[in-house]
Write a protein that holds these residues in place. Structure first.
Motif, PDB file in Angstrom:
ATOM      1  N   GLY A  61       0.791  -1.212   0.000  1.00 57.25           N
ATOM      2  CA  GLY A  61       0.000   0.000   0.000  1.00 57.25           C
ATOM      3  C   GLY A  61       0.828   1.268   0.000  1.00 57.25           C
ATOM      4  N   HIS A  62       2.051   1.156   0.504  1.00 59.70           N
ATOM      5  CA  HIS A  62       2.940   2.320   0.547  1.00 59.70           C
ATOM      6  C   HIS A  62       4.375   1.842   0.412  1.00 59.70           C
ATOM      7  CE1 HIS A  62       4.330   1.745   4.780  1.00 59.70           C
ATOM      8  NE2 HIS A  62       3.107   1.289   4.972  1.00 59.70           N
ATOM      9  N   GLY A  63       5.229   2.737  -0.015  1.00 57.82           N
ATOM     10  CA  GLY A  63       6.617   2.393  -0.256  1.00 57.82           C
ATOM     11  C   GLY A  63       7.442   2.349   1.017  1.00 57.82           C
ATOM     12  N   SER A  64       8.589   1.772   0.930  1.00 59.48           N
ATOM     13  CA  SER A  64       9.622   1.751   1.947  1.00 59.48           C
ATOM     14  C   SER A  64       9.264   0.948   3.188  1.00 59.48           C
ATOM     15  CB  SER A  64      10.045   3.165   2.363  1.00 59.48           C
ATOM     16  OG  SER A  64      11.143   3.095   3.234  1.00 59.48           O
ATOM     17  N   ILE A  65       9.824  -0.231   3.266  1.00 64.46           N
ATOM     18  CA  ILE A  65       9.662  -1.060   4.458  1.00 64.46           C
ATOM     19  C   ILE A  65      10.378  -0.424   5.653  1.00 64.46           C
ATOM     20  CG2 ILE A  65      10.240  -3.298   5.486  1.00 64.46           C
ATOM     21  CD1 ILE A  65       9.701  -4.514   2.662  1.00 64.46           C
ATOM     22  N   PRO A  66      11.626   0.030   5.529  1.00 67.50           N
ATOM     23  CA  PRO A  66      12.301   0.586   6.709  1.00 67.50           C
ATOM     24  C   PRO A  66      11.780   1.950   7.152  1.00 67.50           C
ATOM     25  CG  PRO A  66      13.851   0.429   4.853  1.00 67.50           C
ATOM     26  CD  PRO A  66      12.537  -0.136   4.398  1.00 67.50           C
ATOM     27  N   ASP A  80      -0.741   9.796   1.716  1.00 65.45           N
ATOM     28  CA  ASP A  80      -0.947  10.037   0.281  1.00 65.45           C
ATOM     29  C   ASP A  80      -0.831   8.749  -0.530  1.00 65.45           C
ATOM     30  OD1 ASP A  80      -1.265  12.749   0.819  1.00 65.45           O
ATOM     31  OD2 ASP A  80       0.769  13.295   0.179  1.00 65.45           O
ATOM     32  N   GLU A  81       0.209   7.957  -0.233  1.00 63.08           N
ATOM     33  CA  GLU A  81       0.416   6.703  -0.961  1.00 63.08           C
ATOM     34  C   GLU A  81      -0.728   5.724  -0.713  1.00 63.08           C
ATOM     35  OE1 GLU A  81       4.327   5.410   0.204  1.00 63.08           O
ATOM     36  OE2 GLU A  81       5.313   7.010  -0.928  1.00 63.08           O
ATOM     37  N   LEU A  82      -1.174   5.635   0.543  1.00 60.03           N
ATOM     38  CA  LEU A  82      -2.270   4.722   0.852  1.00 60.03           C
ATOM     39  C   LEU A  82      -3.584   5.174   0.215  1.00 60.03           C
ATOM     40  CD1 LEU A  82      -1.570   3.708   4.558  1.00 60.03           C
ATOM     41  CD2 LEU A  82      -1.590   2.207   2.556  1.00 60.03           C
ATOM     42  N   LYS A  83      -3.834   6.466   0.179  1.00 61.85           N
ATOM     43  CA  LYS A  83      -5.066   6.943  -0.461  1.00 61.85           C
ATOM     44  C   LYS A  83      -5.080   6.530  -1.935  1.00 61.85           C
ATOM     45  CE  LYS A  83      -8.140  10.873  -1.007  1.00 61.85           C
ATOM     46  NZ  LYS A  83      -8.614  10.532  -2.322  1.00 61.85           N
ATOM     47  N   ASP A  87      -7.680   3.688  -3.634  1.00 63.95           N
ATOM     48  CA  ASP A  87      -8.493   3.932  -4.828  1.00 63.95           C
ATOM     49  C   ASP A  87      -8.254   2.859  -5.891  1.00 63.95           C
ATOM     50  OD1 ASP A  87      -9.692   6.200  -3.750  1.00 63.95           O
ATOM     51  OD2 ASP A  87      -8.280   7.584  -4.709  1.00 63.95           O
ATOM     52  N   ILE A  88      -7.004   2.517  -6.106  1.00 61.87           N
ATOM     53  CA  ILE A  88      -6.667   1.484  -7.092  1.00 61.87           C
ATOM     54  C   ILE A  88      -7.209   0.133  -6.641  1.00 61.87           C
ATOM     55  CG2 ILE A  88      -4.747   0.178  -8.112  1.00 61.87           C
ATOM     56  CD1 ILE A  88      -3.172   2.907  -8.029  1.00 61.87           C
ATOM     57  N   ALA A  89      -7.025  -0.186  -5.364  1.00 62.65           N
ATOM     58  CA  ALA A  89      -7.498  -1.468  -4.836  1.00 62.65           C
ATOM     59  C   ALA A  89      -9.020  -1.576  -4.955  1.00 62.65           C
ATOM     60  CB  ALA A  89      -7.056  -1.629  -3.385  1.00 62.65           C
ATOM     61  N   GLY A  96      -6.898  -6.137   0.073  1.00 66.13           N
ATOM     62  CA  GLY A  96      -5.962  -5.741   1.118  1.00 66.13           C
ATOM     63  C   GLY A  96      -4.710  -5.063   0.623  1.00 66.13           C
ATOM     64  N   LEU A  97      -4.242  -4.116   1.436  1.00 70.98           N
ATOM     65  CA  LEU A  97      -2.987  -3.418   1.173  1.00 70.98           C
ATOM     66  C   LEU A  97      -2.008  -3.714   2.304  1.00 70.98           C
ATOM     67  CD1 LEU A  97      -4.420   0.051   0.120  1.00 70.98           C
ATOM     68  CD2 LEU A  97      -3.564  -1.765  -1.387  1.00 70.98           C
TER      69      LEU A  97
END
Length: 181
Positions: A61-66, A80-83, A87-89, A96-97
């Motif tokens: 759902g969003h970038g960067s694990i660390p 912002d990334e999750l929004k 929408d795409i999901a 799920g994200l």
């Protein structure tokens, strides 16, 4: 209730053409496939899953694990990334994200880190609830694959889910990662 298993496409290496792979996954009795990042093949993957009776069950759902939810400096970016991902999901029927705590922050007690993650999730959970999308916080091992990752044990993850207060925040219990821990 039976277990519905999925195949994690990025971890699955094969010489099969993608259409044949999806047909084989369905024939073997799997219910779904998972991807990590959306790339140029995203639409094809969605279409092939659908054509073969599979669900694309999960994606990042969003970038960067660390650099995750445990740092309030990341909350605007992650929101912002999750929004966008929600929408795409919702449009592609991905239920799920995958979300990430981030790596431990030196000097930050675990309970405070959980609170910070819960605050970050609280910014986006109303939108996830409205769209019917789950935010799945993933448990990862911090011993081998993701050194320093904070959400590396069940108790920590469950406390975050509880503090989120949303039925749309779930714990993605990755057996591979947890058996290492």
């Amino acid at each position: 209730m039976g277990i519905k298993q999925s195949v994690c496409l990025p971890a699955y290496k094969t010489d099969l053409e993608r259409g044949e792979l999806f047909k084989t996954i369905q024939t073997m009795g799997f219910a779904a496939v998972e991807i990590w990042a959306r790339d140029e093949d995203f639409d094809q993957i969605c279409d092939l899953a659908n054509a073969n009776g599979l669900v694309l069950c999960s994606m990042m759902g969003h970038g960067s694990i660390p650099e995750g939810l445990n740092n309030p400096d990341n909350h605007n970016r992650i929101e912002d990334e999750l929004k966008e991902s929600i929408d795409i999901a919702a449009a592609r029927k991905v239920p799920g994200l995958i979300c990430f705590s981030g790596n431990r922050r030196e000097g930050l007690p675990s309970d405070e880190s959980i609170d910070i993650c819960a605050e970050g999730l609280a910014r986006i959970t109303p939108y996830a609830e409205e769209k019917g999308i789950n935010l799945n916080v993933e448990l990862l091992n911090s011993k081998i694959d993701h050194p320093g990752y904070e959400c590396d044990n069940t108790a920590w993850g469950l406390e975050l889910v509880k503090k989120s207060g949303s039925p749309r925040v779930k714990l993605l219990y990755d057996i591979y990662h947890m058996q290492i821990m």
